[in-house]
Design a protein around this motif. Structure first.
Motif: not given
Length: 303
Positions: A91-95, A119-131, A133-141
């Motif tokens: 229920g929480l955002t990635v951030y 970590i963003d420089n390594l994994l490219d997660i910036k666009e996922l931070l405000p989303r 968590f439960g709504k992410l795809s399996g790979g994104q999770k």
């Protein structure tokens, strides 16, 4: 390379059951180390003892040169763990998830923002931070699970069945991220997996069965010792294959012949040119190694 993990004579029992029985092994810094065994072999007990979440009966555990009996802080500072199932709040955002995790290590404010950027420089997660968590795809999770495990900048990343249930493309995505971390951070990866193609990429493999080590070595050493070579024959009759007096397996319209080594394969091919017209030679696979060593199949255990 230094030994970043050293286990000496580790034992742990639950009642009359010896989950881990006088176990000893080493993991080198920067290594991809595969720890293999069926369910109940002692893998989880060993990992729990390493991480300090389970008290051992006897033995020694050294992490980055430090005896964990004398300092449990080394465990907290050194390990990051990616479990088979996520431990993040859907229920929480990635951030928010990462911020909560970081706070457990005393990482807050500017220091936290700095870690997220790294970590963003390594994994490219910036666009996922405000989303959420439960709504992410399996790979994104899975990517965020890795990010959570890295928030304390660990030296050792434990991947406990990290790709079970993931589709092939998502598994590839996760491994691309992990391999990037190994290359750029010299990260040590301690892997348990049911996928033998993942174990085949390891620098070193330990197979555990009944709480004891059944075999260990590089994938090449294990395949050479326990499986030998195979020749796959195409376009021949079974009667011709029987003339070779070798163990074989019929797979569709092909025949898989087991030989001890490359020398024996070459001898057969030279002696029977009329049979070996269309063929290929391969080393045995890690599945073959595991079955030969334990008499069990990890593929069956996974199902």
């Amino acid at each position: 390379m230094n030994d970043i993990i050293r286990i000496e004579n580790l034992s742990k029992s639950f009642g009359k059951i010896k989950a881990v029985d006088d176990l000893s092994f080493k993991v080198k810094e920067g290594e991809l180390f595969a720890f293999l065994g069926v369910n109940g072999a002692g893998k989880s007990t060993t990992i729990s003892a390493m991480c300090g979440t389970l008290k051992k009966d006897s033995g020694k555990i050294y992490i980055d040169g430090t005896d964990t009996d004398k300092s449990d802080k080394i465990i907290k500072d050194t390990f990051g763990v990616v479990f088979q199932t996520t431990v993040l709040d859907k229920g929480l955002t990635v951030y928010e998830n990462l911020k909560h995790r970081a706070s457990l290590y005393g990482i807050t404010d500017q220091e936290f923002d700095k870690r997220v950027k790294e970590i963003d420089n390594l994994l490219d997660i910036k666009e996922l931070l405000p989303r959420t968590f439960g709504k992410l795809s399996g790979g994104q999770k899975r990517k965020i699970d890795v990010a959570r495990a890295l928030i304390n900048n660990p030296k050792i990343l434990i991947l406990d069945e990290p790709t079970t249930g993931l589709d092939p493309q998502t598994r590839i995505t996760m491994w691309q991220a992990v391999n990037k971390l190994r290359k750029e951070k010299n990260l040590t990866v301690f892997l348990t997996t049911h996928y033998m193609e993942e174990a085949a990429e390891a620098d070193y493999v330990v197979i555990i069965d009944g709480g004891k080590i059944s075999a260990e070595g590089t994938p090449h050493q294990l395949k050479t010792t326990y499986t030998g070579d195979f020749i796959t024959l195409y376009g021949v009759l079974e009667e011709q294959v029987k003339q070779l007096n070798k163990e074989y397996l019929k797979v569709g319209n092909t025949f898989r012949i087991k030989v001890d080594n490359t020398r024996e394969a070459s001898k057969l091919i030279i002696e029977h040119p009329d049979i070996f017209v269309d063929y290929e030679t391969t080393k045995g696979k890690m599945d073959d190694v595991f079955l030969a060593v334990t008499g069990k199949s990890l593929t069956e255990d996974k199902q």
